[in-house]
Design an enzyme around this catalytic site. Sequence first.
Site, PDB file in Angstrom:
ATOM      1  N   THR A 216      30.828  48.520  39.170  1.00  0.00           N
ATOM      2  CA  THR A 216      29.810  49.436  38.648  1.00  0.00           C
ATOM      3  C   THR A 216      30.498  50.326  37.615  1.00  0.00           C
ATOM      4  O   THR A 216      31.693  50.147  37.337  1.00  0.00           O
ATOM      5  CB  THR A 216      29.217  50.306  39.771  1.00  0.00           C
ATOM      6  OG1 THR A 216      30.280  51.104  40.313  1.00  0.00           O
ATOM      7  CG2 THR A 216      28.582  49.476  40.867  1.00  0.00           C
TER       8      THR A 216
ATOM      9  N   ASN B 110      35.605  42.539  41.166  1.00  0.00           N
ATOM     10  CA  ASN B 110      36.972  42.977  40.855  1.00  0.00           C
ATOM     11  C   ASN B 110      37.791  42.952  42.135  1.00  0.00           C
ATOM     12  O   ASN B 110      37.244  43.090  43.235  1.00  0.00           O
ATOM     13  CB  ASN B 110      36.946  44.396  40.286  1.00  0.00           C
ATOM     14  CG  ASN B 110      38.338  44.897  39.905  1.00  0.00           C
ATOM     15  OD1 ASN B 110      39.142  44.151  39.348  1.00  0.00           O
ATOM     16  ND2 ASN B 110      38.640  46.147  40.215  1.00  0.00           N
TER      17      ASN B 110
ATOM     18  N   GLU C  29      45.472  39.083  48.780  1.00  0.00           N
ATOM     19  CA  GLU C  29      44.546  38.969  47.636  1.00  0.00           C
ATOM     20  C   GLU C  29      44.165  37.511  47.422  1.00  0.00           C
ATOM     21  O   GLU C  29      42.997  37.171  47.212  1.00  0.00           O
ATOM     22  CB  GLU C  29      45.201  39.516  46.360  1.00  0.00           C
ATOM     23  CG  GLU C  29      45.524  40.996  46.439  1.00  0.00           C
ATOM     24  CD  GLU C  29      45.928  41.596  45.097  1.00  0.00           C
ATOM     25  OE1 GLU C  29      45.470  41.107  44.043  1.00  0.00           O
ATOM     26  OE2 GLU C  29      46.702  42.575  45.097  1.00  0.00           O
TER      27      GLU C  29
ATOM     28  N   LEU D   4      36.365  49.977  31.876  1.00  0.00           N
ATOM     29  CA  LEU D   4      35.194  49.372  31.229  1.00  0.00           C
ATOM     30  C   LEU D   4      34.113  50.421  30.979  1.00  0.00           C
ATOM     31  O   LEU D   4      33.930  51.339  31.775  1.00  0.00           O
ATOM     32  CB  LEU D   4      34.648  48.264  32.126  1.00  0.00           C
ATOM     33  CG  LEU D   4      35.660  47.141  32.399  1.00  0.00           C
ATOM     34  CD1 LEU D   4      35.199  46.259  33.551  1.00  0.00           C
ATOM     35  CD2 LEU D   4      35.900  46.315  31.147  1.00  0.00           C
TER      36      LEU D   4
ATOM     37  N   HIS E 137      41.095  44.973  43.792  1.00  0.00           N
ATOM     38  CA  HIS E 137      41.911  46.172  43.569  1.00  0.00           C
ATOM     39  C   HIS E 137      42.888  46.325  44.738  1.00  0.00           C
ATOM     40  O   HIS E 137      42.486  46.242  45.909  1.00  0.00           O
ATOM     41  CB  HIS E 137      41.016  47.409  43.464  1.00  0.00           C
ATOM     42  CG  HIS E 137      41.794  48.657  43.199  1.00  0.00           C
ATOM     43  ND1 HIS E 137      42.326  48.946  41.951  1.00  0.00           N
ATOM     44  CD2 HIS E 137      42.171  49.666  44.009  1.00  0.00           C
ATOM     45  CE1 HIS E 137      42.989  50.091  42.013  1.00  0.00           C
ATOM     46  NE2 HIS E 137      42.900  50.553  43.247  1.00  0.00           N
TER      47      HIS E 137
ATOM     48  N   ARG F 257      36.555  51.965  22.560  1.00  0.00           N
ATOM     49  CA  ARG F 257      36.336  51.222  23.799  1.00  0.00           C
ATOM     50  C   ARG F 257      34.994  50.466  23.742  1.00  0.00           C
ATOM     51  O   ARG F 257      34.895  49.326  24.165  1.00  0.00           O
ATOM     52  CB  ARG F 257      36.321  52.219  24.969  1.00  0.00           C
ATOM     53  CG  ARG F 257      37.108  51.785  26.153  1.00  0.00           C
ATOM     54  CD  ARG F 257      37.181  52.906  27.174  1.00  0.00           C
ATOM     55  NE  ARG F 257      38.526  53.431  27.275  1.00  0.00           N
ATOM     56  CZ  ARG F 257      39.566  52.785  27.783  1.00  0.00           C
ATOM     57  NH1 ARG F 257      39.428  51.574  28.254  1.00  0.00           N
ATOM     58  NH2 ARG F 257      40.748  53.337  27.840  1.00  0.00           N
TER      59      ARG F 257
ATOM     60  N   SER G 226      48.150  35.396  39.084  1.00  0.00           N
ATOM     61  CA  SER G 226      48.337  34.729  40.384  1.00  0.00           C
ATOM     62  C   SER G 226      47.011  34.658  41.148  1.00  0.00           C
ATOM     63  O   SER G 226      46.763  33.698  41.871  1.00  0.00           O
ATOM     64  CB  SER G 226      49.434  35.403  41.215  1.00  0.00           C
ATOM     65  OG  SER G 226      49.010  36.661  41.678  1.00  0.00           O
TER      66      SER G 226
ATOM     67  N   ARG H 179      41.748  47.061  32.245  1.00  0.00           N
ATOM     68  CA  ARG H 179      41.032  47.864  31.262  1.00  0.00           C
ATOM     69  C   ARG H 179      39.987  48.701  31.976  1.00  0.00           C
ATOM     70  O   ARG H 179      39.352  48.231  32.930  1.00  0.00           O
ATOM     71  CB  ARG H 179      40.277  46.964  30.270  1.00  0.00           C
ATOM     72  CG  ARG H 179      41.143  46.123  29.385  1.00  0.00           C
ATOM     73  CD  ARG H 179      41.624  46.841  28.154  1.00  0.00           C
ATOM     74  NE  ARG H 179      40.569  47.496  27.414  1.00  0.00           N
ATOM     75  CZ  ARG H 179      40.798  48.438  26.485  1.00  0.00           C
ATOM     76  NH1 ARG H 179      42.030  48.822  26.213  1.00  0.00           N
ATOM     77  NH2 ARG H 179      39.796  49.006  25.833  1.00  0.00           N
TER      78      ARG H 179
ATOM     79  N   GLU I  36      31.534  53.224  37.878  1.00  0.00           N
ATOM     80  CA  GLU I  36      32.611  54.053  38.430  1.00  0.00           C
ATOM     81  C   GLU I  36      33.886  53.229  38.602  1.00  0.00           C
ATOM     82  O   GLU I  36      33.853  52.161  39.245  1.00  0.00           O
ATOM     83  CB  GLU I  36      32.175  54.609  39.792  1.00  0.00           C
ATOM     84  CG  GLU I  36      33.104  55.681  40.314  1.00  0.00           C
ATOM     85  CD  GLU I  36      32.854  55.988  41.798  1.00  0.00           C
ATOM     86  OE1 GLU I  36      33.766  56.490  42.449  1.00  0.00           O
ATOM     87  OE2 GLU I  36      31.742  55.690  42.271  1.00  0.00           O
TER      88      GLU I  36
END
Length: 215
Positions: free
Chosen positions: A150, A116, A183, A102, A118, A74, A22, A100, A152
């Site tokens: 990043t 990203n 979002e 990363l 979130h 991974r 979406s 995922r 983290e």
Amino acid sequence: MSETTTPVKACRTVVLISGSGSNLQAIIDAQQAGEIPISIKAVISNKDGVKGLARAQAHNITTEVLSHKGFESRDAFDSALKDCIDKYQAELVVLAGFMRILTPGFTTHYLGRMLNIHPSLLPKYQGLHTHQRAIDAGDTEHGVTVHFVTAELDGGPAVIQAKVPIQQGDTAERLAERVLREEHRIYPLAIGWFARGRLKMIEGKACLDGEEIRL
Ligand code: GAR
């Protein structure tokens, strides 16, 4: 001056998804409305058959499926994913519900050019089940964050947030629906800033028009 009238070259963009897409749809809609100067070169999913792939195909956007299941580590998957993305010479990589974790090698390769979204007011609630965790904690507000990626997990510098009040008797599903609406508003906005060269990561900080973004 209106942002939509400034002529700029379309930013070569690759979107990574794992599900419904979406957010991808909101990005496609904003691009088609002429609101954000991007060209979506490919949508890549680590899961086959998801709705986001059909959304992309409906707009004649190239799709690829790269399942993580066939890889022994991974690192091996992320390396193949990197090769897949780099075929499209992406200037911007957009994670839109890409579920995922990363590897540092992957995030370093795209440092400063991967965003990203979130569903929480980071740094609160990194990881999964963010809506339920906010309700269980008795929070009065929840929300969503767009950030640079990043090494983290959900930890890179934040670009923009939107807050959503938590209502009495809220369920995770109802709250998630209201967060999703935000979002779909803020992700195209942030992507538009990046594509116009206004949003940059400088010395580990997210900057808009050269000024550090402080949320
Ligand atoms: C969105 O709520 C997004 O914020 C979240 O997954 C959903 C994807 O929805 N992402 C994460 O949780 C990443 N940590 P969509 O496929 O309909 O865009």
